[in-house]
Design an enzyme around this catalytic site. Structure first.
Site, PDB file in Angstrom:
ATOM      1  N   ASN A   1      13.168  10.491  11.597  1.00  0.00           N
ATOM      2  CA  ASN A   1      12.613   9.134  11.563  1.00  0.00           C
ATOM      3  C   ASN A   1      13.539   8.133  10.879  1.00  0.00           C
ATOM      4  OD1 ASN A   1      10.341   9.449  13.102  1.00  0.00           O
ATOM      5  ND2 ASN A   1       9.084  10.124  11.389  1.00  0.00           N
TER       6      ASN A   1
ATOM      7  N   GLU B  70      11.200  20.039  10.233  1.00  0.00           N
ATOM      8  CA  GLU B  70      11.960  19.585   9.068  1.00  0.00           C
ATOM      9  C   GLU B  70      11.311  20.201   7.830  1.00  0.00           C
ATOM     10  OE1 GLU B  70      13.540  15.146  10.450  1.00  0.00           O
ATOM     11  OE2 GLU B  70      11.681  15.291   9.344  1.00  0.00           O
TER      12      GLU B  70
ATOM     13  N   SER C 284       4.779  12.707   7.980  1.00  0.00           N
ATOM     14  CA  SER C 284       6.019  12.259   8.606  1.00  0.00           C
ATOM     15  C   SER C 284       6.676  11.145   7.803  1.00  0.00           C
ATOM     16  CB  SER C 284       5.783  11.820  10.049  1.00  0.00           C
ATOM     17  OG  SER C 284       4.635  11.042  10.142  1.00  0.00           O
TER      18      SER C 284
ATOM     19  N   HIS D 122       7.403  19.633   8.421  1.00  0.00           N
ATOM     20  CA  HIS D 122       7.169  18.528   9.358  1.00  0.00           C
ATOM     21  C   HIS D 122       7.412  18.972  10.796  1.00  0.00           C
ATOM     22  CE1 HIS D 122       8.385  14.266  10.854  1.00  0.00           C
ATOM     23  NE2 HIS D 122       7.118  14.510  11.094  1.00  0.00           N
TER      24      HIS D 122
HETATM   25  P1  NAI Z   1      -5.382  13.034  13.455  1.00  0.00           P
HETATM   26  O1  NAI Z   1      -6.035  11.751  13.114  1.00  0.00           O
HETATM   27  O2  NAI Z   1      -5.324  13.482  14.865  1.00  0.00           O
HETATM   28  O3  NAI Z   1      -6.082  14.214  12.621  1.00  0.00           O
HETATM   29  C1  NAI Z   1      -6.361  14.136  11.240  1.00  0.00           C
HETATM   30  C2  NAI Z   1      -7.553  15.071  10.965  1.00  0.00           C
HETATM   31  O4  NAI Z   1      -7.685  15.197   9.568  1.00  0.00           O
HETATM   32  C3  NAI Z   1      -8.889  14.531  11.488  1.00  0.00           C
HETATM   33  O5  NAI Z   1      -9.511  15.529  12.268  1.00  0.00           O
HETATM   34  C4  NAI Z   1      -9.693  14.244  10.220  1.00  0.00           C
HETATM   35  O6  NAI Z   1     -11.077  14.511  10.388  1.00  0.00           O
HETATM   36  C5  NAI Z   1      -9.067  15.204   9.239  1.00  0.00           C
HETATM   37  N1  NAI Z   1      -9.169  14.800   7.849  1.00  0.00           N
HETATM   38  C6  NAI Z   1      -8.903  13.591   7.315  1.00  0.00           C
HETATM   39  N2  NAI Z   1      -9.048  13.668   5.970  1.00  0.00           N
HETATM   40  C7  NAI Z   1      -9.393  14.931   5.673  1.00  0.00           C
HETATM   41  C8  NAI Z   1      -9.657  15.626   4.454  1.00  0.00           C
HETATM   42  N3  NAI Z   1      -9.559  15.016   3.275  1.00  0.00           N
HETATM   43  N4  NAI Z   1      -9.973  16.941   4.509  1.00  0.00           N
HETATM   44  C9  NAI Z   1     -10.060  17.575   5.696  1.00  0.00           C
HETATM   45  N5  NAI Z   1      -9.831  16.964   6.888  1.00  0.00           N
HETATM   46  C10 NAI Z   1      -9.482  15.674   6.853  1.00  0.00           C
HETATM   47  O7  NAI Z   1      -3.918  12.953  12.825  1.00  0.00           O
HETATM   48  P2  NAI Z   1      -2.559  13.652  13.327  1.00  0.00           P
HETATM   49  O8  NAI Z   1      -1.906  12.793  14.306  1.00  0.00           O
HETATM   50  O9  NAI Z   1      -2.826  15.068  13.630  1.00  0.00           O
HETATM   51  O10 NAI Z   1      -1.667  13.561  11.986  1.00  0.00           O
HETATM   52  C11 NAI Z   1      -1.912  14.378  10.876  1.00  0.00           C
HETATM   53  C12 NAI Z   1      -0.731  14.347   9.939  1.00  0.00           C
HETATM   54  O11 NAI Z   1       0.431  14.776  10.643  1.00  0.00           O
HETATM   55  C13 NAI Z   1      -0.382  12.980   9.357  1.00  0.00           C
HETATM   56  O12 NAI Z   1       0.107  13.155   8.063  1.00  0.00           O
HETATM   57  C14 NAI Z   1       0.704  12.485  10.303  1.00  0.00           C
HETATM   58  O13 NAI Z   1       1.550  11.546   9.707  1.00  0.00           O
HETATM   59  C15 NAI Z   1       1.445  13.776  10.570  1.00  0.00           C
HETATM   60  N6  NAI Z   1       2.218  13.808  11.808  1.00  0.00           N
HETATM   61  C16 NAI Z   1       1.714  13.279  12.962  1.00  0.00           C
HETATM   62  C17 NAI Z   1       2.455  13.326  14.137  1.00  0.00           C
HETATM   63  C18 NAI Z   1       1.917  12.762  15.412  1.00  0.00           C
HETATM   64  O14 NAI Z   1       2.701  12.560  16.342  1.00  0.00           O
HETATM   65  N7  NAI Z   1       0.618  12.522  15.529  1.00  0.00           N
HETATM   66  C19 NAI Z   1       3.812  13.956  14.165  1.00  0.00           C
HETATM   67  C20 NAI Z   1       4.192  14.567  12.916  1.00  0.00           C
HETATM   68  C21 NAI Z   1       3.434  14.444  11.789  1.00  0.00           C
END
Ligand code: NAI
Length: 519
Positions: free
Chosen positions: A196, A158, A125, A146
């Site tokens: 954003n 996006e 994001s 996105h």
């Molecule tokens: P989260 O913390 O819920 O999940 C991330 C997952 O990635 C975890 O399960 C972790 O174990 C795994 N992980 C971390 N490094 C890894 C690797 N090298 N290889 C494999 N797995 C790995 O995070 P969330 O909230 O789902 O966000 C994920 C992405 O989406 C980020 O880039 C965030 O900025 C983006 N995003 C998040 C939003 C939100 O509202 N939470 C909205 C839009 C985008």
């Protein structure tokens, strides 16, 4: 020619099985794909599987999915622990931790496993797609995809192109998002992409108004809901998002724009984060949460008697809705076509906010003036926010309040600040959207769609500005800039251009054609 979507029989890889990864996996599964879901953490994979199964079960209970479809859908989900799990995927969507070096490392590793024509997308994001793509031998295959949270419900995607992204790749991802039931909007990789970035003033101006004592938080929220038509006020929304997250997004955009004052993080929000008052998740942010905590009161004027007559001088635009309603309630209305566009009530006047102070209008008009904030729809808005010039005495204030109440509105008084609450917020949102168009971040329609679908705005900021008139919006910006003397409020060149273009159009339509029309 527009590109075709990735076919339904192709396998999709999702790396990162957290909140977003699980949601995106569910979308791709429901669209008929086999999905390889990868996470470094086995527990995250199990949670994601359970979450998706839970959502599908609820759809079965509601009769929106039959049990066999649910079982087939779950059969198409394959968990994997390492990047080798994405080997035969045509599209991989990365949703791991929001960290550039982790993403770069992952993308470089993924490229070793996938086919040459596989698309590698990131759900980031805030990180530059150009920066993520640098790790790749084929950076043209890297694109932003996105999604918004909760991904299965939010329609916006996006599609973000970095410097190297090929247009074919971006169009394929957009077509795929569409095939998955989403509304893709194309954007250039610039800080905050569309949503954003354009949404920053919604929070920024609210904090500014709070710091300046325009009104208390609950009142500012109520004005933006009731008058602006926003689903949630900025403070309740920031409490829901979490001030740590909201502040970090603002800080990232501010830093990425080398400290442009338009995006300056609010000191007050910084204080909330420092105090650990992060919002709903910590039980306290702007508001306090708990079972026995009453809702904070919204400031509202007590009932005042309506004046028996008023006089309308000049064009008052949408305030006609107020005059018509007051007339229907028995107030006598006298009208003259000439005049400053004000409603005269017992020796005072009120009109629509143009970004000037009420006290400036009073000096010009020779009578005390009150200014009324903008409303999304004057016919249904239940509330009117009004700022009185400091020199207006109590009987005149009460006459204006009584008139607005006779027109069926709750009346909320705010401080005499430029652009009040809604006019200032909407002008800043439209200005930011205009600047994003000017800098070719995205097109006009795309920005409006993104703000309506990504953050549930009741109207796209540019549609809104067009409806109000670009001249009025540019006027509010010019007055904000003049009164604060800050670059934060500089009107976008594009906004000024649209204003000039619409005036030019009006001028042309008034000019008689040289050759008379003989038809
Ligand atoms: P989260 O913390 O819920 O999940 C991330 C997952 O990635 C975890 O399960 C972790 O174990 C795994 N992980 C971390 N490094 C890894 C690797 N090298 N290889 C494999 N797995 C790995 O995070 P969330 O909230 O789902 O966000 C994920 C992405 O989406 C980020 O880039 C965030 O900025 C983006 N995003 C998040 C939003 C939100 O509202 N939470 C909205 C839009 C985008």
């Amino acid at each position: 020619m527009t590109a075709a979507a990735i076919p339904e029989n192709a396998t999709i890889g999702i790396v990162g099985a957290g909140t977003m990864g699980a949601g995106i996996a569910q979308i791709a599964l429901r669209a008929g794909h086999r999905v390889h879901l990868v996470d470094a953490d086995a527990a995250a994979l199990a949670r994601a599987r359970a979450t998706i199964a839970g959502h599908l079960d609820r759809m079965v209970e509601k009769g929106r999915l039959d049990a066999r479809d649910r079982d087939d859908t779950m059969d198409r989900l394959r968990p994997a622990s390492g990047p080798a799990g994405i080997a035969d995927c045509r599209l991989v969507v990365e949703a791991i931790v929001e960290d550039l070096s982790a993403k770069r490392q992952l993308f470089a590793g993924m490229e070793e496993h996938v086919a040459d024509d596989a698309i590698l997308a990131s759900n980031t994001s805030s990180i530059s797609i150009t920066a993520i793509a640098r790790a790749l031998a084929r950076p043209e295959r890297c694109v932003g995809m996105h999604f918004f949270n909760p991904a299965p419900l939010m329609r916006l995607v996006e599609v973000v192109s970095g410097l190297a992204t090929s247009s074919q790749v971006a169009e394929t991802v957009a077509a795929t998002a569409r095939a998955w039931g989403k509304d893709p909007v194309m954007a250039r990789s610039t800080p905050g992409f569309i949503v954003n970035r354009v949404a920053r003033p919604y929070y920024g101006e609210a904090f500014r108004l709070l710091e300046e004592g325009a009104a208390d938080a609950a009142t500012i929220d109520a004005i933006l809901r009731d008058c602006g038509g926003f689903r949630m006020g900025p403070f309740e929304l920031a409490d829901l998002i979490g001030h740590d997250v909201n502040h970090a997004v603002t800080r990232t955009v501010f830093d990425a724009f080398s400290g442009d004052p338009r995006y300056r993080p609010a000191l007050f929000q910084q204080e909330l984060v420092a105090a650990g008052r992060l919002g709903r998740k910590t039980g306290r942010g702007i508001y306090t949460y708990g079972n026995d905590v009453p809702s904070p009161p919204v400031s509202e004027e007590p009932p005042c008697p309506a004046p028996s007559s008023i006089r309308v001088e000049g064009g008052i635009g949408p305030l006609h809705a107020i005059v018509d309603a007051a007339k229907a309630a028995g107030v006598t209305v006298e009208t003259t076509a000439e005049g400053p566009g004000m409603i005269l009530v017992e020796g005072a006047a009120f009109g629509l906010s143009d970004g000037r102070l009420a006290i400036e209008h009073s000096l010009d008009g020779g009578y005390p003036v009150a200014l009324v904030d903008w409303c999304l729809d004057w016919n249904i808005s239940p509330r009117v926010a009004v700022a009185f010039c400091a020199s207006m005495d109590e009987p005149r204030r009460r006459a204006i309040i009584g008139l607005l109440q006779a027109a069926g509105r709750k009346v909320t008084t705010v401080a005499d600040l430029p652009g009040l609450v809604v006019a200032r917020t909407v002008a800043m949102l439209a200005n930011e959207a205009a600047e994003a168009v000017h800098l070719r971040v995205a097109g006009e329609a795309g920005i409006d769609t993104a703000m309506k679908l990504g953050v549930n705005y009741p109207r796209g900021p540019l549609e809104w500005a067009r409806a109000i008139g670009f001249g009025h919006v540019a006027g509010v910006m010019t007055n904000l800039r003049r009164l604060y003397g800050e670059d934060r409020y500089r009107p976008s060149l594009r906004l000024q251009y649209w204003n000039l273009a619409s005036r030019h159009q009006q001028h042309r339509s008034r000019v008689q054609p040289l050759v008379p029309d003989r038809s």
